[in-house]
Write a protein that holds these residues in place. Structure first.
Motif, PDB file in Angstrom:
ATOM      1  N   ASP A  21      19.382  43.684  69.753  1.00 29.69           N
ATOM      2  CA  ASP A  21      20.943  43.224  70.163  1.00 29.69           C
ATOM      3  C   ASP A  21      21.521  44.206  71.266  1.00 29.69           C
ATOM      4  O   ASP A  21      21.822  45.193  71.054  1.00 29.69           O
ATOM      5  CB  ASP A  21      21.527  43.405  68.837  1.00 29.69           C
ATOM      6  CG  ASP A  21      22.759  42.811  68.887  1.00 29.69           C
ATOM      7  OD1 ASP A  21      23.681  43.136  70.004  1.00 29.69           O
ATOM      8  OD2 ASP A  21      23.573  42.792  67.817  1.00 29.69           O
TER       9      ASP A  21
ATOM     10  N   CYS B 151      24.226  43.659  72.695  1.00 24.15           N
ATOM     11  CA  CYS B 151      25.540  43.005  73.139  1.00 24.15           C
ATOM     12  C   CYS B 151      26.624  43.911  73.648  1.00 24.15           C
ATOM     13  O   CYS B 151      27.572  43.656  74.416  1.00 24.15           O
ATOM     14  CB  CYS B 151      26.294  42.771  71.853  1.00 24.15           C
ATOM     15  SG  CYS B 151      25.726  41.132  71.047  1.00 24.15           S
TER      16      CYS B 151
ATOM     17  N   ASN C 166      19.625  48.121  67.969  1.00 23.61           N
ATOM     18  CA  ASN C 166      20.992  47.731  68.478  1.00 23.61           C
ATOM     19  C   ASN C 166      21.710  48.973  69.471  1.00 23.61           C
ATOM     20  O   ASN C 166      21.734  49.909  68.975  1.00 23.61           O
ATOM     21  CB  ASN C 166      22.010  47.572  67.473  1.00 23.61           C
ATOM     22  CG  ASN C 166      23.333  47.543  67.876  1.00 23.61           C
ATOM     23  OD1 ASN C 166      24.388  47.825  67.296  1.00 23.61           O
ATOM     24  ND2 ASN C 166      23.768  46.474  69.203  1.00 23.61           N
TER      25      ASN C 166
ATOM     26  N   LEU D  53      22.108  35.474  65.854  1.00 17.54           N
ATOM     27  CA  LEU D  53      21.445  36.408  64.706  1.00 17.54           C
ATOM     28  C   LEU D  53      21.101  35.499  63.276  1.00 17.54           C
ATOM     29  O   LEU D  53      19.936  35.762  62.769  1.00 17.54           O
ATOM     30  CB  LEU D  53      22.058  37.658  64.257  1.00 17.54           C
ATOM     31  CG  LEU D  53      22.133  38.769  65.379  1.00 17.54           C
ATOM     32  CD1 LEU D  53      23.374  39.645  65.391  1.00 17.54           C
ATOM     33  CD2 LEU D  53      20.790  39.417  65.370  1.00 17.54           C
TER      34      LEU D  53
ATOM     35  N   ALA E 175      26.928  36.029  69.219  1.00 17.07           N
ATOM     36  CA  ALA E 175      25.837  36.655  69.078  1.00 17.07           C
ATOM     37  C   ALA E 175      25.568  36.787  67.517  1.00 17.07           C
ATOM     38  O   ALA E 175      24.225  36.702  66.690  1.00 17.07           O
ATOM     39  CB  ALA E 175      25.618  38.044  69.465  1.00 17.07           C
TER      40      ALA E 175
END
Ligand code: PMP
Ligand code: GLU
Length: 397
Positions: free
Chosen positions: A201, A203, A169, A102, A98
């Motif tokens: 994001d 993740c 995020n 980005l 990732a």
């Protein structure tokens, strides 16, 4: 000799702390590292086996730049299954982690001087990547008192005519915040009104312990059309070394990011892509098992941190980081030293030297009052690390 852009580049401090702890251990010094932001579990066997089979079947050549069609289809199925988001393979790009996703994004999106809003504390790489391509990261504070929830009003106040995007995020690295649906909805409204791209994001999605993970893109077609959703195999499947991250979003942006990737890495490793296909499409029970383990460790470390003098820690709701406030230690001195602890770098150095415990200074995440501890490590090491920290802190004058 070097380009001007290197004058301001800070190397990744999370990786630097990890490397330092490893180097000390190699010298025989017993350091407990809370630095590494990676699961301590091994990659599940079924995923490794898929990689072995891929090699045997001869999947050892370049692939499509955006990723093999099978994996992009599996990414679409994942977004549908977990997030209720409908994408087609042409809306998807698979990259070398990732982090690379980005970087493709900032390269494809930002002109010099373009501003990107970054709620702070933030993951170390967001501002650095933006700066590398001439962008201007704008930190927008979140408050410890709200558990570092997103602050839509502050974000609104930070928008200028140069603002192009906002990077969200959740669950958050380093704070562990899971942004509330209300705040996310409000930021979705702001993004649509101001025509901003939202980079979401996600993740740490699989590691949400309190509240529910909601993708901002799921609030409706208008916000979905201006959101790039990013995820990775690194955390959910303990696959940090395989380097597979992926994104879905506006086709024009995905196409541009794919063109950037075509000139940069061609494609992510063919073998890792086949492994990622098994990770996303195979049985998901190991994910829940790992998440349950992290949740238990979370309670252990947060309880322990809050029991240390001069330290207080908001309970993280997701990811595998604790982000304690250590400003209560500022002004104290190590016996025999003249200068007191003045910030998170000093506290990090003090903990490494006096407690043999490695943490990442909060200043690198935008808050000098904090340090970050990754609890992706065993109960025994967490307990021993906390005991060492306690002993060292009690020696401070
Ligand atoms: N986003 C966040 C918030 C992270 O903490 C990380 C670090 N693992 C990444 C993206 C990148 O992960 P990877 O490149 O391993 O997919
Ligand atoms: N994301 C992890 C961390 O924050 C891994 C290291 C990195 O990529 O920065 O520690």
């Amino acid at each position: 000799m070097l380009a001007d852009r290197l004058k301001t580049l800070a190397p990744s401090s999370t990786l630097a702390v990890q490397a330092k702890a490893k180097a000390l251990r190699a010298q025989g010094i017993d350091v407990i590292s809370f630095g590494a932001g990676e699961p301590d579990f091994d990659t599940p066997e079924r995923i490794k086996e898929a990689a072995v089979q891929a090699m045997r079947r001869g999947h050892t050549k370049y692939t499509e730049v955006a990723g093999i069609p099978e994996l992009r289809a599996a990414v679409c199925a994942k977004f549908k299954r977990d997030n209720g988001l409908a994408y087609e393979p042409a809306d998807v790009l698979v990259s070398c982690g990732a982090k690379h996703t980005l970087f493709n994004m900032v390269t494809a999106l930002l002109n010099p001087g373009d501003e990107v809003l970054v709620p702070s504390p933030y993951w170390v790489s967001y501002p650095e990547q933006a700066r590398l391509v001439g962008g201007v990261p704008v930190a927008v504070e979140t408050a410890e008192a709200t558990g570092f929830d997103l602050d839509p009003e502050r974000l609104r106040a930070a928008v200028t005519p140069r603002t192009k995007a906002v990077i969200l995020n959740s669950p958050n690295n380093p704070t562990g915040a899971v942004f509330s649906p209300e705040a996310l909805r409000s930021v979705a409204g702001l993004a649509v009104e101001k025509k901003l791209l939202v980079v979401s994001d996600e993740c740490y999605e699989a590691l949400t312990f309190e509240g529910r993970h909601v993708s901002i893109a799921s609030f409706g077609p208008e916000i979905k059309a201006r959101t790039l959703v990013i995820n990775t195999c690194s955390k959910a499947y303990a696959m940090t070394g395989w380097r597979i991250g992926y994104a879905a979003g506006p086709r024009e942006l995905i196409r541009a990011m794919t063109d950037v990737q075509s000139q940069m890495t061609s494609n992510p490793s063919s073998i890792a892509q086949w492994a990622a296909l098994e990770a996303l499409a195979g049985p998901q029970d190991d994910v829940a098992k790992m998440a349950g383990e992290f949740d238990r460790r979370r309670r252990l470390i947060v309880g322990g941190l809050n029991a240390l003098p001069g330290v207080r820690c908001v309970t993280p709701k997701g990811a595998f980081y604790a982000f304690p406030n250590v400003s209560g230690l500022f002004g104290k001195r190590v016996k025999g030293m003249d200068t007191p602890l003045r910030g998170s770098v000093d506290v990090g150095a003090f903990l490494l030297e006096q407690a043999r415990v490695a943490v990442v200074p909060g200043v690198d995440f935008g808050s000098d009052a904090h340090v970050r501890l990754s609890y992706a490590t065993s109960d025994t090491l967490i307990s021993e690390g906390l005991a060492r920290m306690g002993a060292a802190i009690r020696e401070l004058l």
